[in-house]
Write a protein that holds these residues in place. Structure first.
Motif, PDB file in Angstrom:
ATOM      1  N   PRO A 330       0.824  -1.218   0.000  1.00  0.00           N
ATOM      2  CA  PRO A 330       0.000   0.000   0.000  1.00  0.00           C
ATOM      3  C   PRO A 330       0.854   1.261   0.000  1.00  0.00           C
ATOM      4  N   ALA A 331       0.280   2.335  -0.536  1.00  0.00           N
ATOM      5  CA  ALA A 331       1.046   3.562  -0.740  1.00  0.00           C
ATOM      6  C   ALA A 331       1.521   4.164   0.570  1.00  0.00           C
ATOM      7  N   ASP A 332       0.647   4.175   1.615  1.00  0.00           N
ATOM      8  CA  ASP A 332       1.067   4.791   2.874  1.00  0.00           C
ATOM      9  C   ASP A 332       2.152   3.965   3.563  1.00  0.00           C
ATOM     10  N   ILE A 333       2.079   2.623   3.424  1.00  0.00           N
ATOM     11  CA  ILE A 333       3.136   1.786   3.998  1.00  0.00           C
ATOM     12  C   ILE A 333       4.443   1.994   3.238  1.00  0.00           C
ATOM     13  N   LEU A 334       4.357   2.102   1.920  1.00  0.00           N
ATOM     14  CA  LEU A 334       5.558   2.342   1.113  1.00  0.00           C
ATOM     15  C   LEU A 334       6.191   3.681   1.474  1.00  0.00           C
ATOM     16  N   THR A 335       5.366   4.698   1.655  1.00  0.00           N
ATOM     17  CA  THR A 335       5.885   6.027   2.013  1.00  0.00           C
ATOM     18  C   THR A 335       6.576   5.988   3.373  1.00  0.00           C
ATOM     19  N   GLU A 336       5.938   5.347   4.345  1.00  0.00           N
ATOM     20  CA  GLU A 336       6.540   5.279   5.687  1.00  0.00           C
ATOM     21  C   GLU A 336       7.793   4.408   5.677  1.00  0.00           C
ATOM     22  N   THR A 337       7.805   3.384   4.845  1.00  0.00           N
ATOM     23  CA  THR A 337       9.008   2.542   4.733  1.00  0.00           C
ATOM     24  C   THR A 337      10.166   3.346   4.159  1.00  0.00           C
ATOM     25  N   ILE A 338       9.896   4.181   3.169  1.00  0.00           N
ATOM     26  CA  ILE A 338      10.951   5.024   2.596  1.00  0.00           C
ATOM     27  C   ILE A 338      11.500   5.976   3.664  1.00  0.00           C
ATOM     28  N   ASN A 339      10.594   6.584   4.441  1.00  0.00           N
ATOM     29  CA  ASN A 339      11.043   7.479   5.515  1.00  0.00           C
ATOM     30  C   ASN A 339      11.853   6.724   6.566  1.00  0.00           C
ATOM     31  N   THR A 340      11.448   5.486   6.857  1.00  0.00           N
ATOM     32  CA  THR A 340      12.171   4.700   7.856  1.00  0.00           C
ATOM     33  C   THR A 340      13.562   4.331   7.360  1.00  0.00           C
ATOM     34  N   VAL A 341      13.641   3.855   6.117  1.00  0.00           N
ATOM     35  CA  VAL A 341      14.950   3.528   5.542  1.00  0.00           C
ATOM     36  C   VAL A 341      15.833   4.772   5.513  1.00  0.00           C
ATOM     37  N   SER A 342      15.230   5.922   5.247  1.00  0.00           N
ATOM     38  CA  SER A 342      16.004   7.166   5.195  1.00  0.00           C
ATOM     39  C   SER A 342      16.719   7.417   6.511  1.00  0.00           C
ATOM     40  N   GLU A 343      16.004   7.284   7.616  1.00  0.00           N
ATOM     41  CA  GLU A 343      16.608   7.589   8.919  1.00  0.00           C
ATOM     42  C   GLU A 343      17.508   6.463   9.404  1.00  0.00           C
ATOM     43  N   VAL A 344      17.302   5.236   8.928  1.00  0.00           N
ATOM     44  CA  VAL A 344      18.207   4.147   9.312  1.00  0.00           C
ATOM     45  C   VAL A 344      19.579   4.324   8.655  1.00  0.00           C
ATOM     46  N   ILE A 345      19.619   4.907   7.439  1.00  0.00           N
ATOM     47  CA  ILE A 345      20.904   5.069   6.739  1.00  0.00           C
ATOM     48  C   ILE A 345      21.500   6.449   6.933  1.00  0.00           C
ATOM     49  N   ARG A 346      20.801   7.367   7.535  1.00  0.00           N
ATOM     50  CA  ARG A 346      21.258   8.769   7.617  1.00  0.00           C
ATOM     51  C   ARG A 346      22.535   8.877   8.453  1.00  0.00           C
ATOM     52  N   GLY A 347      23.614   9.310   7.806  1.00  0.00           N
ATOM     53  CA  GLY A 347      24.873   9.537   8.504  1.00  0.00           C
ATOM     54  C   GLY A 347      25.642   8.291   8.884  1.00  0.00           C
ATOM     55  N   CYS A 348      25.180   7.108   8.467  1.00  0.00           N
ATOM     56  CA  CYS A 348      25.860   5.844   8.786  1.00  0.00           C
ATOM     57  C   CYS A 348      26.467   5.288   7.496  1.00  0.00           C
ATOM     58  N   GLN A 349      27.788   5.297   7.408  1.00  0.00           N
ATOM     59  CA  GLN A 349      28.467   4.956   6.163  1.00  0.00           C
ATOM     60  C   GLN A 349      28.194   3.514   5.740  1.00  0.00           C
ATOM     61  N   VAL A 350      28.180   2.597   6.694  1.00  0.00           N
ATOM     62  CA  VAL A 350      27.953   1.186   6.360  1.00  0.00           C
ATOM     63  C   VAL A 350      26.559   1.001   5.759  1.00  0.00           C
ATOM     64  N   ASN A 351      25.566   1.594   6.408  1.00  0.00           N
ATOM     65  CA  ASN A 351      24.193   1.459   5.905  1.00  0.00           C
ATOM     66  C   ASN A 351      24.024   2.162   4.559  1.00  0.00           C
ATOM     67  N   GLN A 352      24.677   3.307   4.388  1.00  0.00           N
ATOM     68  CA  GLN A 352      24.585   4.011   3.109  1.00  0.00           C
ATOM     69  C   GLN A 352      25.223   3.200   1.982  1.00  0.00           C
ATOM     70  N   ASP A 353      26.346   2.559   2.275  1.00  0.00           N
ATOM     71  CA  ASP A 353      26.977   1.716   1.250  1.00  0.00           C
ATOM     72  C   ASP A 353      26.085   0.539   0.881  1.00  0.00           C
ATOM     73  N   TYR A 354      25.430  -0.049   1.890  1.00  0.00           N
ATOM     74  CA  TYR A 354      24.523  -1.165   1.580  1.00  0.00           C
ATOM     75  C   TYR A 354      23.351  -0.681   0.715  1.00  0.00           C
ATOM     76  N   PHE A 355      22.790   0.478   1.077  1.00  0.00           N
ATOM     77  CA  PHE A 355      21.643   0.983   0.318  1.00  0.00           C
ATOM     78  C   PHE A 355      22.032   1.272  -1.127  1.00  0.00           C
TER      79      PHE A 355
END
Length: 972
Positions: A330-355
């Motif tokens: 669903p669109a709202d779940i996809l939107t919230e998932t994108i926001n969640t992934v954003s903050e999980v990788i924010r400023g973390c080099q290992v997570n950014q490289d994986y993404f």
């Protein structure tokens, strides 16, 4: 309660007179009746009236109901009725809240009744503690109404009730027991109670967390089926959010308790097209929000970083990316998932490289970043989704110079795919930057600005980007194209806001030119840019255009502040004069202040996430607000500075740069020296380890060599003894072919006699030494007591001496006899040898052989007779030996007392000997070290004359000693 009576009197439609009298009678019965059944029936009746006549029952019966709770705890039924009645009085049910017939003032009064009755109830804090004690009852009819009543109290006056529970002993612990109740109704209402209890109270949140709340709540979520569960899962997730949001202690406890790993199964939803119920969407939405609570940018950086690493290590980020790339979400779940992934990788080099390595399941596979950017620049996608993708791209580039370089490299000529089969991130950003949709322009400009944030290298690289505008025309740089679109203004028809495109481009240009003098030079090299900016600033336009004027002033100020004076026509001083002539300094500063005074500026500066209610509000970027705050004051000072001050400032800058270069040079030198020191320390440590290993190996080898020497010496001694004792006997035995068993038996008996004689001699020597020691110790001073004790035994000692003398004489006689036997044995052996030599030769007569055999038989019989006599003598000697042993034992008993004193003295002597031995060992080690040092000096070529001569003398002495030892062994 007077104000409640006033409320009752002011109601338009009160109860009938008979109902009021009934309530009064029931209250009297509860208060005065002695029978429990009567009181129970009265409370039951009050319960039935409490919903309809809430005010009257509350005014008249509350005090009596509290008294029932205090006095009738033994009866669970009446306690349950009382709690239900109090709940009906205090709670605001939805049925009563919605009534079209009532007037507005009466509706407000009924809604306010709950808080008024709650205030009366908690005025006595003992009432709340009484309610907490009732929750310990396991009876369903007591515990469940108690839970509902306490929940209603918390909803009405939460902070006051929280404070009472916090100070009551074991208050929170009693409520935590509700989560372990086997009855789901009580457990679920207990979760709701804890929701109200933990709302906005950090102290209670910490207590609940340390009462093992995380473990119990996660168990309940797992039992209920994770995201597929019902409303109970939703309530548990809300409670978890209450415990973790803005509570750093609980977040750290959650991470340290390895509870992040237990969140991974929540997101194992697959890519099914069906099965997304409304409750599942709600649960998954709350689960994603819970993940965001742990990695929120508002948390301390250290806590956020540790949670981000834990989410990558346990596979939670991988699971979220799977949902991100799945179909049918669903669109709202996809939107919230994108926001969640954003903050999980924010400023973390290992997570950014994986993404960056995640690919979408397409043919051919495309990077997830490219797929997301396609959604961002597509105007058909929902606005909220486009904002989420922009936030994800910003978080991917946050403090990620590697990612910034990869994005910019997709725009450079050497990396662009000539075939056009694949679309890169840079091409998508350029396409969005120059499209006819103003929202796409703004998003692409902000995304590209984040690729340049705090990265001077990429700002210079982006100057190389060339764009083909139309067929036949030469390519134009990206910087020139941005200024061209900016100068066109509203001439191009665009969908969306009028100023959104220009604001986005101005923010991109300000970010690009700040802290990059080369970019400023390229910008000023276009002669049309400065007149355009001054013209925009000088005009008097409407309120909408004021923001554009402020951004133009900021861009011109950046061109002045970061100008390296490489262009003569647009040096700093000339630009200042231009501003003063065409705009005026005060007017320029006023226009510059329009940016920070804008109503949307403060909203964008609060949070990094671009969260806007509609596209019209999407004006400022969070990182750009930081840049404005940093440069506004600096530019203001730069405008008012004179040329002399500029020169001084430049000189100061140059000296500072020189100083910085010197400092950096010395820092590099110190860093290199530190590295060399570390290497040398490591080498020293390795050499020390090797030295220790070699020393241990040398000591082991020395000890082994000494053991081998000792074994060799022992073997030599044993071989010498064996050769002395066994040589003649073995030869005789081999020669004597007649009855060798008798001869071997004689040898054994002779050996036994010898050993017995040696034992007796050793015992006699020991006794002689003891007697001599006793004699020497008698006349010594300080032993008066000992001499007086032994004076009476002098006669016994004299007798012992006589006995010992007789024993010695007997032993001497025995030794004489043994020597005789040995001589006879030698004679016999010689005879046997002669007999062997005179063996019969072929051709001799039978008579000679017969005479020889008779002679041998006679000799053998004589030998047998002699052996029998020797056996008898051996028996006699053994008997004498036993008698001597008994005499020695009797003498030992008399000497034992004296021996104890001697032992004490010997202990002192042994201690001194040990000390001497230790000193000798130390000296030997020292000599060994000196010897090794001398050898090292010899190897290094240093002359050691005197000590070498001494060592050669010592070696000669050792050789002499070795020769003496060899001679002694030869004699043996």
């Amino acid at each position: 309660m007077n104000f409640l009576r006033g409320v009752m009197g002011g109601q338009s439609a009160g109860p009938q007179h008979t109902e009021a009298e009934t309530i009064q009678k029931l209250c009297d019965r509860v208060a005065s009746s002695t029978l429990l059944d009567d009181r129970r029936n009265a409370v039951r009746a009050l319960k039935s009236l409490s919903k309809k006549y809430r005010l009257e029952v509350g005014i008249q019966a509350m005090e009596h109901l509290i008294h029932v709770l205090q006095t009738d705890r033994s009866d669970s039924e009446i306690i349950g009725y009382a709690l239900d009645t109090l709940y009906n009085i205090i709670s605001n049910d939805e049925e009563e809240e919605v009534d079209d017939v009532e007037e507005e003032n009466s509706t407000r009064q009924s809604e306010d009744l709950g808080s008024q009755f709650t205030e009366i109830f908690i005025k006595q804090q003992e009432n709340v503690t009484l309610l907490l004690s009732l929750l310990e009852e396991f009876d369903f009819h007591v515990r469940w109404p108690g839970v509902k009543l306490l929940t209603s109290l918390l909803k009405q006056l939460g902070p006051q009730v929280q404070q009472i529970i916090l100070v009551s002993p074991m208050g929170v612990s009693r409520l935590m027991d509700l989560l372990a109740d086997s009855r789901e109704v009580i457990r679920n209402d207990g979760v709701l109670l804890l929701q109200a209890l933990t709302r906005s109270n950090g102290a209670i949140q910490k207590i609940v967390a340390f009462e093992n709340a995380f473990e119990r709540l996660l168990d309940i979520i797992t039992e209920e089926g994770n995201s597929d569960g019902g409303i109970v899962v939703e309530d548990c997730l809300i409670l978890l959010q209450n415990l973790l949001k803005n509570n750093n202690s609980n977040q750290n406890f959650f991470k340290e308790g390895s509870y992040i790993q237990r969140m991974k199964p929540w997101f194992e939803v697959g890519d099914e097209n069906s099965g997304w119920s409304a409750q599942k969407v709600t649960n998954l939405h709350l689960m994603l929000q819970l993940v965001r609570v742990l990695v929120s940018p508002n948390n301390p950086p250290g806590a956020t970083s540790s949670c981000q690493k834990a989410m990558f290590q346990c596979g939670l980020l991988q699971q979220l990316c799977t949902i991100l790339m799945a179909t049918g979400v669903p669109a709202d779940i996809l939107t919230e998932t994108i926001n969640t992934v954003s903050e999980v990788i924010r400023g973390c080099q290992v997570n950014q490289d994986y993404f960056a390595s995640v690919n979408a399941p397409s043919n051919p596979p495309r990077p997830a970043i490219v797929v997301l950017l396609m959604s961002m620049v597509n105007e058909r996608q929902p606005f909220v989704l486009r904002c989420a993708v922009l936030y994800c791209f910003q978080c991917f580039l946050y403090k990620n110079q590697k990612g910034q370089g990869e994005i910019v490299s997709t725009l450079l000529p050497s990396t662009i795919d000539a075939t056009g089969n694949t679309v890169s991130a840079g091409q998508l950003l350029c396409g969005g930057l120059f499209s006819t949709d103003s929202l796409s322009n703004w998003c692409a400009a902000v995304a590209l600005a984040h690729a340049l944030q705090e990265n001077a290298t990429q700002k210079e690289q982006l100057l190389r980007v060339q764009l083909a505008t139309s067929i036949g025309n030469p390519p134009v740089s990206l910087l020139q194209q941005c200024t061209n679109i900016l100068s066109q203004g509203d001439k191009i028809n665009r969908r969306g806001s009028k100023i959104q495109t220009r604001v986005g481009l101005l923010m991109l240009l300000c970010t690009w030119l700040s802290n990059c003098p080369i970019a400023v030079t390229h910008f000023l090299h276009n002669s049309a840019n400065v007149p355009f900016l001054t013209g925009q600033i000088a005009e008097n336009l409407g309120e909408e255009e004021q923001l554009v004027q402020g951004l133009c002033a900021l861009l011109l100020g950046i061109s002045i502040y970061f100008n390296d004076n490489s262009l003569e026509t647009y040096m700093k001083e000339k630009l200042k004069q231009l501003i003063e002539k065409r705009i005026g300094k005060e007017n320029f500063i006023e226009k510059l202040g329009f940016i920070s005074k804008h109503e949307l500026y403060s909203r964008a500066s609060q949070k990094p996430q671009p969260n806007f209610p509609s596209p019209e509000y999407m004006i400022f970027d969070h990182e750009f607000t930081k840049l404005v705050k940093e440069l506004e004051g600096v530019i203001t000072k730069a405008i008012y500075k004179s040329s002399e001050e500029d020169k001084k400032e430049e000189e100061v800058k140059k000296t500072l740069e020189q100083h910085d270069s010197i400092v950096t040079h010395y820092k590099n030198m110190i860093r290199e020296q530190d590295l060399q020191l570390e290497e040398l320390k490591q080498q020293i440590s390795t050499l020390k380890c090797q030295n220790e290993q070699l020393q241990t190996a040398v000591t082991q080898q020395v000890s082994q060599i000494q053991q081998h020497k000792d074994q060799y010496n022992l073997l030599k001694v044993q071989l010498g003894k064996d050769s002395q004792h066994q040589g003649p006997y073995s030869d005789g035995a081999q020669m004597n072919g007649v009855q060798p068993e008798e001869i071997s038996r004689l040898r054994e008996e002779i050996e036994e006699l010898k050993s017995n004689r040696e034992l007796l001699q050793s015992q006699l020597a020991e006794k002689d030494s003891l007697i001599e020691n006793l004699k020497s110790s008698q006349p010594s001073p300080g032993t008066n007591e000992l001499s007086s004790a032994t004076a009476g035994d002098s006669e016994q000692i004299a007798e012992l001496k006589q006995e010992l003398a007789t024993l010695k004489s007997q032993l001497n006689s025995q030794s004489v006899e043994i020597t005789k036997l040995q001589t006879e044995k030698q004679e016999l052996l010689q005879k046997t040898e002669a007999f062997a030599k005179s063996a019969p030769v072929p051709g001799e007569s039978d008579t000679v052989i017969a005479t020889k055999t008779t002679d041998v038989e006679g000799r053998l019989s004589a030998l047998l007779q002699e052996t029998k006599e020797l056996k008898n003598e051996i028996k006699a000697l053994s008997e004498e030996r036993t008698a001597i042993k008994e005499q020695l034992d009797s003498s030992n008993s008399t000497i034992a007392i004296l021996q104890n004193e001697k032992n004490k003295l010997e202990v002192d002597i042994t201690d001194s000997k040990k000390e001497q031995d230790d000193l000798l060992v130390l000296l030997a080690d020292q000599d060994q070290k000196i010897f090794s040092l001398k050898n090292k000096l010899k190897e290094l070529g240093h002359p050691v004359e005197e000590e070498d001569e001494l060592e050669s003398g010592d070696q000669d002495d050792e050789d002499d000693e070795d020769e003496d030892d060899g001679k002694e062994q030869g004699h043996i």
